[in-house]
Design a protein around this motif. Structure first.
Motif, mmCIF file in Angstrom:
data_model
loop_
_atom_site.group_PDB
_atom_site.id
_atom_site.type_symbol
_atom_site.label_atom_id
_atom_site.label_comp_id
_atom_site.label_asym_id
_atom_site.label_seq_id
_atom_site.Cartn_x
_atom_site.Cartn_y
_atom_site.Cartn_z
ATOM 1 N N SER A 31 -5.968 30.829 -54.081
ATOM 2 C CA SER A 31 -6.986 31.915 -55.273
ATOM 3 C C SER A 31 -8.256 30.266 -54.516
ATOM 4 O O SER A 31 -8.091 29.964 -53.675
ATOM 5 N N ASN A 77 -14.885 42.550 -63.194
ATOM 6 C CA ASN A 77 -14.066 41.822 -63.888
ATOM 7 C C ASN A 77 -12.789 42.218 -64.504
ATOM 8 O O ASN A 77 -12.072 41.207 -64.681
ATOM 9 N N HIS A 89 -9.757 42.248 -62.126
ATOM 10 C CA HIS A 89 -9.141 41.468 -60.957
ATOM 11 C C HIS A 89 -7.329 41.347 -62.324
ATOM 12 O O HIS A 89 -6.627 40.512 -61.141
ATOM 13 N N SER A 90 -7.378 41.581 -63.514
ATOM 14 C CA SER A 90 -5.371 42.063 -63.755
ATOM 15 C C SER A 90 -5.741 43.305 -63.423
ATOM 16 O O SER A 90 -6.497 44.307 -62.552
ATOM 17 N N LEU A 124 -13.477 37.507 -68.953
ATOM 18 C CA LEU A 124 -14.209 36.724 -67.018
ATOM 19 C C LEU A 124 -15.605 36.967 -66.711
ATOM 20 O O LEU A 124 -16.658 36.129 -66.791
ATOM 21 N N TYR A 165 -18.132 30.515 -62.197
ATOM 22 C CA TYR A 165 -16.902 30.561 -61.424
ATOM 23 C C TYR A 165 -17.129 29.122 -60.111
ATOM 24 O O TYR A 165 -17.770 29.976 -58.941
ATOM 25 N N THR A 200 -18.705 35.002 -56.239
ATOM 26 C CA THR A 200 -18.169 36.530 -56.373
ATOM 27 C C THR A 200 -18.774 37.115 -55.814
ATOM 28 O O THR A 200 -19.229 37.798 -56.351
ATOM 29 N N HIS A 217 -17.707 41.350 -55.964
ATOM 30 C CA HIS A 217 -16.365 42.785 -56.173
ATOM 31 C C HIS A 217 -17.092 44.052 -55.299
ATOM 32 O O HIS A 217 -18.845 44.231 -54.821
ATOM 33 N N LEU A 245 -12.353 42.395 -53.972
ATOM 34 C CA LEU A 245 -12.747 41.311 -54.743
ATOM 35 C C LEU A 245 -13.231 40.045 -53.702
ATOM 36 O O LEU A 245 -11.892 39.925 -52.344
#
Ligand SMILES: Cc1cc2nc3c(=O)[nH]c(=O)nc-3n(C[C@H](O)[C@H](O)[C@H](O)COP(=O)(O)OP(=O)(O)OC[C@H]3O[C@@H](n4cnc5c(N)ncnc54)[C@H](O)[C@@H]3O)c2cc1C
Length: 529
Positions: free
Chosen positions: A57, A193, A196-197, A213, A222, A339, A341, A368
């Motif tokens: 992470s 965002n 991310h899950s 997020l 972040y 970050t 994407h 990501l």
């Protein structure tokens, strides 16, 4: 030696649990299987000399927002946060960047410049979040049911539109973006965002994830620990040991011991036994705790039955690069994002996630990525970049949606060929990227799990975050709290509510449950708990 509590695993949740217990005067020993502490919050100079890379992470909006971590005052134990010039960016081929700047007025201006009206729509969303976001996040991070935050949230609900706002939270990420914004920029930020899950971005739950997020990015940023992710774990460890807690690395727990049905210690791989008077807290993934560490006869029938339906989240492939210069973005962003994407459009992003869900290796993976030196200049020499990207792959593969015949065995050959595909995704937005690479390291599902047993098959979240395995369904229907059904044993890892991410809430919930049951036991002699 006997301790009040033994904590299995030194990930953020284990270290947060241990800190909470020593604060209440308990003697605590943390046992960590790996040679280094920190779980999936570690960093090292192991990709290229002079470059620090986060092994897993990297960005910590949830840590910045989480009361479980904030109340530990880690700034007093050497932790220093750093922020990138822009929180988050998404390059749009030929159309500049979607950028989330920490200053909402700048974000709104950038959105307005590409679609009239989106700037104000952005500010409206921010002001709704201002009114209810804190209660929402605290509600998600406290044990289920979150009574106090729910009451506080209900009191504010009317000010953000009542049931209309509840509907917004339940709206899938893609529809949320199109219903509130006319242009591409805010839409891709919300969708990325949500990505991310592992909640499909057309399903309920994805909108809440995307909004949370995104709005955390807008409000707390972040942040990253100065010097590397491992500095967050090091601060947690320093705080713990300063209060008398102990940590032993290279100490793999192979069994949770029970006596008359109550957990009262652990056995290590080398045969040593460590006794616990009050609690064993497991910062381990649910399949490891219930499937390996407990004797099958100690696992409550209801839990054993529930675990048969436990779903992991997808696997992961992560690539780290040491670059001899900044990323050569085709159109350099106005403010360098930490970050990034990477997907050409929400359609490509949706397709990539859908392919993973359909057990196919994505043809054009949604990446990501992190520009770590742009975020924290201590990560590599001036003028260079410490960079990573990861993406998800199926736990079990039926086919390669691309043309490279990647089998999903995730041996070196699969990993390197898939890393080439990931790198090609970046190269399309940053021609010449490959020529800047000094070193590259690819961590496939196997390598991730070898470095942290909780990352089963490269699953980063301790189990799927889809609605059917959240709240009272996490990790099995009827739990939803840290109690395991085995008195004295608490689940404190990301497999417990509220799930993955570096927020420490699972660890704090487990410590609180242990304290509560201990108090009850003392008040009622003979009570098991
Ligand atoms: C590649 C990657 C990128 C991520 N990016 C982010 C991000 O940017 N931001 C974010 O918020 N989250 C991110 N996450 C998720 C986040 O890191 C995890 O959700 C979080 O670390 C979970 O914490 P934990 O304490 O539950 O478990 P972990 O951090 O996994 O720690 C568990 C620890 O238990 C130890 N252990 C397991 N079994 C045993 C045993 N039998 N005996 C002794 N020790 C044992 C393991 O070695 C490990 O040290 C990422 C995860 C990965 C893998």
């Amino acid at each position: 030696m006997t301790y009040d509590a033994v904590v299995i695993g030194s990930g953020p949740n284990g270290l947060v649990a241990a800190n909470h217990l020593v604060d209440r005067g308990w003697s605590v020993l943390v046992l960590e299987a790996q040679p280094e502490l920190g779980g999936a919050v570690r960093s090292a100079e192991d990709v290229h000399p002079g470059f620090v890379h986060d092994t897993f992470s990297a960005f910590y909006p949830l840590a910045a927002a989480s009361p479980a971590l904030r109340e530990l005052r880690l700034d007093q134990h050497g932790l220093r946060w750093r922020h990138a010039p822009a929180v988050l960016g998404h390059p749009l081929r030929g159309e500049g960047w979607a950028l989330l700047h920490r200053d909402r007025a700048v974000t709104a201006r950038l959105m307005e410049s590409s679609y009239a009206g989106d700037g104000q729509a952005w500010l409206d969303l921010c002001s709704e979040w201002d009114r209810i976001g804190t209660q929402l996040v605290e509600g998600l991070l406290t044990p289920f049911p979150p009574i106090r935050p729910t009451l506080a949230g209900l009191a504010r609900l009317r000010s953000v539109g009542g049931l209309g706002f509840v509907k917004t939270l339940l709206t899938p990420a893609i529809e949320l973006g199109t219903s509130r914004f006319g242009g591409t920029r805010p839409r891709v930020l919300l969708a990325g965002n949500a990505g991310h899950s592992d909640i499909p971005i057309h399903a309920p739950g994805s909108g809440l994830m995307g909004m949370m997020l995104t709005m955390l990015g807008q409000t707390v940023g972040y942040p990253v620990p100065e010097g590397g992710a491992g500095e967050l774990s090091a601060a947690l460890a320093r705080r713990l040991t300063a209060s008398g807690g102990e940590i032993r690395c290279g100490a793999e727990v192979t069994r949770v011991l029970t006596s008359r049905g109550r957990a009262d210690g652990v056995a290590l791989a080398d045969g040593e036994r460590v006794a616990s008077r009050r609690a064993v807290i497991a910062d381990v993934a649910a399949p490891i705790l219930f499937g390996r560490l407990l004797d099958p006869t100690d696992v409550p029938t209801r839990v054993a039955r529930g675990m048969r339906g436990f779903t992991l989240d997808p696997g992961t492939v992560k690539v780290d690069w040491a670059l001899d210069g900044p990323v050569p973005w085709e159109q350099p962003p106005e403010h360098a994002p930490g970050t990034v994407h990477i997907a050409d459009s929400t359609t490509q992003l949706t397709e990539s996630l859908a392919q993973v869900a359909a057990r196919a290796i994505p043809a054009e993976p949604f990446l990501l990525a992190g520009q770590m030196t742009a975020t924290d200049p201590t990560r590599s020499p001036a003028g260079t970049e410490s960079m990573w990207a990861y993406t998800h792959v199926p736990q079990e593969t039926d086919r390669d949606a691309g043309d490279a015949g990647i089998r999903g065995a995730w041996d070196r050959d699969d990993c390197e060929r898939f890393a080439d595909r990931m790198q090609a995704q970046i190269e399309r937005h940053a021609p010449g990227f490959a020529s800047r690479v000094l070193s590259r390291r690819v961590l496939g599902p196997r390598e991730l799990e070898a470095r942290d047993a909780n990352l089963i098959g490269g699953a980063v979240g301790g189990g799927t975050s889809q609605l059917h395995q959240q709240l009272v369904f996490r990790p099995v229907p009827g739990l939803g709290r840290a109690e395991t059904g085995v008195p004295g044993l608490y689940l404190g890892s990301a497999s417990a509510h509220p799930g993955g991410g570096v927020h420490g809430a699972c660890g704090r919930n487990a410590a609180r449950a242990a304290l509560l049951h201990d108090r009850a036991r003392r008040m009622v002699p003979g009570r098991r708990g």
